[in-house]
Design a protein around this motif. Structure first.
Motif, PDB file in Angstrom:
ATOM      1  N   GLN A  74      -3.941  10.936 -15.736  1.00 32.40           N
ATOM      2  CA  GLN A  74      -2.376  10.721 -16.384  1.00 32.40           C
ATOM      3  C   GLN A  74      -1.665  10.759 -15.341  1.00 32.40           C
ATOM      4  OE1 GLN A  74      -2.518  10.404 -19.305  1.00 32.40           O
ATOM      5  NE2 GLN A  74      -4.387  10.935 -20.113  1.00 32.40           N
ATOM      6  N   VAL A  75      -0.271  10.182 -15.735  1.00 32.35           N
ATOM      7  CA  VAL A  75       0.830  10.146 -14.883  1.00 32.35           C
ATOM      8  C   VAL A  75       1.018  11.216 -14.077  1.00 32.35           C
ATOM      9  CG1 VAL A  75       2.514  10.212 -16.551  1.00 32.35           C
ATOM     10  CG2 VAL A  75       2.844   8.815 -14.540  1.00 32.35           C
ATOM     11  N   SER A  76       0.927  12.484 -14.651  1.00 27.81           N
ATOM     12  CA  SER A  76       1.350  13.860 -13.946  1.00 27.81           C
ATOM     13  C   SER A  76       0.326  13.752 -12.877  1.00 27.81           C
ATOM     14  CB  SER A  76       1.288  14.844 -14.777  1.00 27.81           C
ATOM     15  OG  SER A  76       0.113  15.208 -15.414  1.00 27.81           O
ATOM     16  N   ARG A 104       1.387  11.530  -9.969  1.00 30.65           N
ATOM     17  CA  ARG A 104       2.681  11.735  -9.220  1.00 30.65           C
ATOM     18  C   ARG A 104       2.469  13.162  -8.312  1.00 30.65           C
ATOM     19  NH1 ARG A 104       4.964   8.369 -10.495  1.00 30.65           N
ATOM     20  NH2 ARG A 104       6.063   8.625  -8.844  1.00 30.65           N
ATOM     21  N   ILE A 106       0.456  11.892  -5.106  1.00 31.76           N
ATOM     22  CA  ILE A 106       1.601  11.196  -4.389  1.00 31.76           C
ATOM     23  C   ILE A 106       2.538  12.329  -3.714  1.00 31.76           C
ATOM     24  CG2 ILE A 106       3.677   9.621  -4.321  1.00 31.76           C
ATOM     25  CD1 ILE A 106       2.250   7.882  -6.484  1.00 31.76           C
ATOM     26  N   GLU A 107       2.932  13.250  -4.502  1.00 30.45           N
ATOM     27  CA  GLU A 107       3.789  14.198  -3.953  1.00 30.45           C
ATOM     28  C   GLU A 107       2.959  15.032  -2.726  1.00 30.45           C
ATOM     29  OE1 GLU A 107       7.009  13.528  -6.388  1.00 30.45           O
ATOM     30  OE2 GLU A 107       7.091  15.059  -4.624  1.00 30.45           O
ATOM     31  N   LYS A 143       2.013  12.388   0.291  1.00 29.36           N
ATOM     32  CA  LYS A 143       3.338  11.619   0.940  1.00 29.36           C
ATOM     33  C   LYS A 143       3.514  12.256   2.516  1.00 29.36           C
ATOM     34  CE  LYS A 143       7.586   9.986  -0.477  1.00 29.36           C
ATOM     35  NZ  LYS A 143       8.319  10.025   1.045  1.00 29.36           N
ATOM     36  N   TRP A 172       5.511   2.950  -3.400  1.00 25.63           N
ATOM     37  CA  TRP A 172       4.489   3.023  -3.920  1.00 25.63           C
ATOM     38  C   TRP A 172       4.499   2.206  -5.283  1.00 25.63           C
ATOM     39  CZ3 TRP A 172       0.645   6.117  -2.241  1.00 25.63           C
ATOM     40  CH2 TRP A 172       0.815   7.168  -1.148  1.00 25.63           C
ATOM     41  N   LYS A 173       3.376   1.522  -5.543  1.00 30.36           N
ATOM     42  CA  LYS A 173       3.203   0.937  -6.743  1.00 30.36           C
ATOM     43  C   LYS A 173       2.159   1.613  -7.569  1.00 30.36           C
ATOM     44  CE  LYS A 173       2.730  -2.526  -9.602  1.00 30.36           C
ATOM     45  NZ  LYS A 173       3.714  -2.290 -10.984  1.00 30.36           N
ATOM     46  N   THR A 174       2.087   1.878  -8.692  1.00 28.40           N
ATOM     47  CA  THR A 174       0.973   2.646  -9.241  1.00 28.40           C
ATOM     48  C   THR A 174       0.652   1.764 -10.667  1.00 28.40           C
ATOM     49  OG1 THR A 174       2.799   3.954 -10.453  1.00 28.40           O
ATOM     50  CG2 THR A 174       1.513   4.715  -8.586  1.00 28.40           C
TER      51      THR A 174
END
Lengths: 475, 452
Positions: free
Chosen positions: A355-357, A360, A363-364, A367, A380-382
């Motif tokens: 899922q998107v969470s 995210r 990535i956090e 990074k 970032w391209k997701t």
């Protein structure tokens, strides 16, 4: 839905291509249980009724699958590899109008491939490609697969790239180029590679470089895991990145394991364009987001996970581990370490139950350990595709436009210079009509300026550049 | 009066479907609750506003779905049909084979003009089926290529075709940490162009909504569907029928006009933000009780410190008291105090007539050149909304979007300074001068809001 055409050139290109079609059929068979010819299938296959009297068969849109034909053009200047494909289980996927072969090969000579065969076959190649393109509703992309070290793949392959740009300027060209390792057995591979690189830099929209040595390392890693015999480490056989199990072809041939990895790369790259998801990522979005400057279009790729554990009682490897692995240097398909170099842009294509969470959060988390260029700190391209690959519940493809390709190119230049300084083997090339020393110097300077551009960006890595001053408005 | 919705791109279509779901569920619930007459009137008004009555089968939404590639539209229409309560019109969609590739220039200069007629016809067909048109709502994201590029072009055409109709653009701003690398360019290009054609721009930020999902609704694995449901809930609470100031017994016949006139009094200030209170997991709803004074107090503080949700509000920020010197007032403004131009409160639920909105009448909340009584409007509806016994929504034209906008323009400017990716835009006809014009326009907007 758009269609893509695969053009496979040379021995390496055709062998990788063969694995690609096998695994593509396997993936679609896994997803498409009802046997209906749907939009996803049409991106790489045509549905043909072969019972008609004219040899070609006509295309059928929709309805049940009759006979699938690949949207491909196979080019090789010697017959062995293509003949093997045509006698193998994949023979029904190709028809004779898609092939271009000759007898004697290019002798590991870029000039022979590019000039001699290039001129001799350019019309035929264009005609074959045009025919394939006419059968597409909406052609989006050409996938070109070839090696850089040989003669046909690199020479004729780069000529094909030129032709595609001239005839179909609006269709995007994504090249999967297999670079020779340092221990390559072809002596003139540095010449071939550098001469071909110039064409790639000028004419391709984006290049996915792959190195044989990295593929070997990944294969060894998986085999080691599979045979380690530790309890709880039994791997599901059809889930490894190198496995062709469940595909059409039977026993595996020597380079199959390595080629399966490249085939999986292409499948994952196109997955979001073929299947649905909550955040789609089409092929033209890849070239849009990952290529900030026209010449810097070399993308380092990595695929994770390499395998799934067979024992379902063991908790599945944490999702986060998959993201961490994607940035480790062992998983990259060329010998490079993106973590310690500068990122210009990065794309994450996730497949399956993610899922998107989760995206995210990872990535956090990752990074801070990565260096991004100052003007693209959040580069970032997701993409999220809901259909996972065969044998996995989720997978990740990371594409990075990163300055870590610079050492690879510098090494290539070194090997080139070693031969060029002594003018070794040069006469084989200069004998070919239309080749002169100028071609070599131009190719070398193209490579050098590419390296220079990457160096300049690298130099900004540790600098803390101030933000550009904003426009001021009178209040 | 009816609202025609134009859903553009993946984001617009996905949120649009959730919005119609919320509206349909809410108005069906209203029909069954008491008092009967009120519920039936609410249901009838909402149906007329958003749906076409079909002779047979479920009502069809007054919507046009536009995307440059087919996957999302197919999924959206199928999901709607599966609900069994409403559907999309069979001919109400337009799609092509190949997307815009996250390229605003491709959407605006190539796809938009190429398909202008087809898309215009679809909208005209929907508009003609309305007895009276209240306005057009467009839904899109600013990060991608189709929503942003084609959406901007479509808005431009709508403004030309329907010069006297209200156009409300609902925009979704992407996560700051990036969904698309060129998202800042696409956002800058979209906002600067939309500012000329749109009547009001209602903004949702993915980051803010994500935090609501995580902290208030306790969703462990947040998917885009969860985010979209929250946005749909907030939008629904604005668009569903309510008694506005002028009509106390009937539901407003001109919701969009009244929204615009309450909030957008000056063409330089068109950015609207939304916050709704309470927001919680649906499983906790039956166990919670709320009271208007508490809700309104929290909402007021959320306005003052630009919070989007009722957790983690900074209670230290206070409005400057009247009579304070200019220097002190400015000092307070530095501390994160959010000055408003105008606010619209929408209260729905039990005992709504007793809710005291006096806290919002405080002139200190507003900029000095507008009288405070004109700056706040209140709409009420006695019926619960979307299963919340009481809920309050604040639509605000204030400085709360200043920081994210400034951030976005700053990032885009940095990237522009190095000319990265510009060749992808010039390929389709957007030149560097066009970029500079857009930056100038947005810097002007930022400056206007900063010195409110």
């Amino acid at each position: 839905m758009t269609q893509s055409i695969v053009v496979q050139v040379g021995q390496c290109g055709n062998q990788v291509g063969c694995r690609f079609w096998d695994l593509a059929l396997r993936e679609h068979a896994h997803v498409n249980k009802k046997g209906i010819y749907d939009e996803a299938l049409s991106s790489f296959f045509r549905n043909v009724d072969t019972r008609r009297s004219d040899g070609e068969g006509c295309d059928i849109a929709g309805g049940k699958i009759r006979s699938l034909k690949a949207r491909a053009v196979l080019v090789d200047m010697e017959e062995g590899v293509v003949n093997e494909i045509l006698q193998g289980p994949l023979r029904d996927v190709f028809d004779s109008t898609q092939l271009i072969t000759d007898v004697s090969g290019s002798g590991n000579n870029w000039a022979t491939g590019h000039r001699v065969y290039g001129s001799a076959y350019s019309e035929r190649i264009v005609e074959r490609v045009r025919r394939a393109a006419e059968r597409c509703d909406c052609l989006q992309c050409f996938f070109l697969i070839h090696s850089m070290g040989g003669g046909t793949g690199s020479g004729l392959g780069s000529r094909v790239l030129n032709l595609l740009e001239d005839e179909f300027p609006e269709v995007c060209r994504i090249v999967t180029a297999v670079y020779p390792s340092a221990e390559d057995d072809v002596i003139t591979s540095p010449y071939n590679s550098v001469l071909a690189m110039r064409e790639l830099t000028e004419h391709a929209d984006c290049v996915l470089p792959v190195e044989n040595q990295s593929l070997v390392d990944i294969v060894n890693k998986i085999r080691h895991m599979a045979h380690s015999g530790k309890p709880g480490c039994v791997i599901r056989k059809d889930s490894t990145l190198i496995s062709g199990q469940g595909g059409v072809t039977g026993a595996a041939k020597p380079f199959d394991a390595m080629n399966n990895i490249v085939a999986n790369l292409l499948l994952n790259l196109t997955s979001s364009a073929r299947f649905e998801g909550s955040l789609n990522m089409d092929l033209n979005e890849i070239t849009m987001n990952l290529v900030p400057f026209p010449r810097l279009h070399y993308l380092v790729s990595s695929l994770t996970p390499l395998y799934t554990l067979a024992d379902v009682n063991i908790p599945t490897r944490r999702l986060d581990q998959m993201f961490t692995d994607a940035f480790s240097k062992e998983h990259q398909l060329i010998r490079a370490d993106p973590k310690h170099s500068l990122y210009l842009a990065c794309a994450l294509m996730v497949r399956g139950n993610v899922q998107v969470s989760d995206l995210r959060r990872n990535i956090e988390r990752l990074k801070p350990s990565l260096h991004f260029v100052s003007w693209n700190q959040e580069g970032w391209k997701t993409g999220l595709c809901s259909v996972p690959p065969v044998g996995h519940s989720h997978s990740l493809l990371a594409l990075a436009n990163n300055t870590c390709v610079k050492p690879t190119f510098m090494e290539l230049r070194e090997r080139f210079m070693k031969l060029y300084r002594k003018k070794a083997h040069l006469h084989h090339y200069l004998h070919v009509e239309g080749m002169e020393q100028g071609c070599f110097t131009e190719a070398l300077s193209s490579l050098s300026s590419l390296i220079e551009e990457y160096s300049q960006l690298d130099a900004t890595k540790t600098l803390l550049l101030p933000d550009a001053s904003r426009l001021s408005i009178a209040t | 009066m009816s609202v025609v919705t134009v859903q553009l791109g993946q984001c617009g279509n996905q949120i649009g479907q959730e919005l119609f779901d919320v509206i349909s569920n809410d108005s069906n619930d209203a029909r069954t609750c008491s008092p009967r007459a009120q519920g039936k009137a609410y249901h009838a008004c909402s149906q007329e506003r958003f749906f076409n009555e079909e002779a047979s089968g479920d009502p069809s939404a007054r919507a046009v779905l536009i995307d440059m590639e087919p996957k999302v539209i197919t999924r959206t229409i199928a999901t709607a049909a599966k609900s069994g309560r409403w559907k999309y019109g069979e001919q109400s969609f337009f799609c092509q084979k190949q997307g815009s590739g996250n390229n605003w220039a491709n959407g605006f200069r190539v796809h938009g003009p190429r398909h202008q007629e087809a898309m215009g016809d679809l909208v005209r067909r929907e508009v003609e089926r309305c007895d009276r048109l209240a306005g057009i709502l467009t839904m899109m994201s600013v990060a991608g290529g189709t929503g942003s590029g084609v959406g901007t072009y479509v808005t431009q055409c709508l403004r030309d075709d329907y010069p006297h109709t209200f156009i409300l653009n609902q925009l979704t701003w992407p996560y700051c940490t990036g969904e698309v690398i060129v998202q800042n360019y696409n956002s800058v290009l979209t906002l600067s162009h939309l500012y000329q054609y749109s009547d009001a721009i209602l903004v949702h930020e993915n980051d803010a909504v994500h935090r609501i999902c995580a902290q208030l609704m306790n969703i462990k694995h947040i998917s885009f569907s969860d985010v979209n449901k929250v946005i749909a809930h907030q939008l629904g609470s604005v668009l569903q029928p309510a008694h506005t100031g002028h009509t106390h017994s009937q539901y407003s016949r001109n919701p969009m006009g009244e929204l615009m006139s309450s909030l957008v009094c000056h063409p330089e200030y068109k950015l609207l933000s939304l916050c709704t209170i309470p927001q919680m997991a649906s499983s906790s709803l039956p166990y919670s009780a709320f009271f208007w004074p508490g809700l309104l107090k929290h909402l007021r503080q959320m306005l003052i410190c630009s919070a989007r949700m009722e957790e983690g509000i900074d209670w230290q920020v206070r409005a400057p008291s009247v009579g304070q010197g200019a220097a002190e007032t400015r000092g307070i403004r530095e501390l994160g105090f959010n000055t408003s131009l105008a606010n619209l409160l929408i209260l729905r639920g039990k005992d709504v007539s007793s809710a005291d909105t006096g806290g919002f009448l405080d002139p200190a909340l507003y900029c000095p050149w507008l009288p405070a009584e004109g700056a706040i409007s209140t709409w009420r509806s006695p019926l619960p909304f979307n299963k919340y016994e009481k809920s309050a929504t604040l639509v605000s034209n204030s400085q709360s979007l200043l920081k994210p906008l400034d951030h976005m323009v700053g990032k885009a400017w940095n990237m522009f300074a190095s000319r990265a990716y510009i060749h992808q835009y010039t390929k389709f006809g957007i030149s560097e001068e066009d970029f500079l014009d857009c930056f100038t326009c947005l810097e002007q907007v930022i400056s206007s809001y900063r010195y409110l």
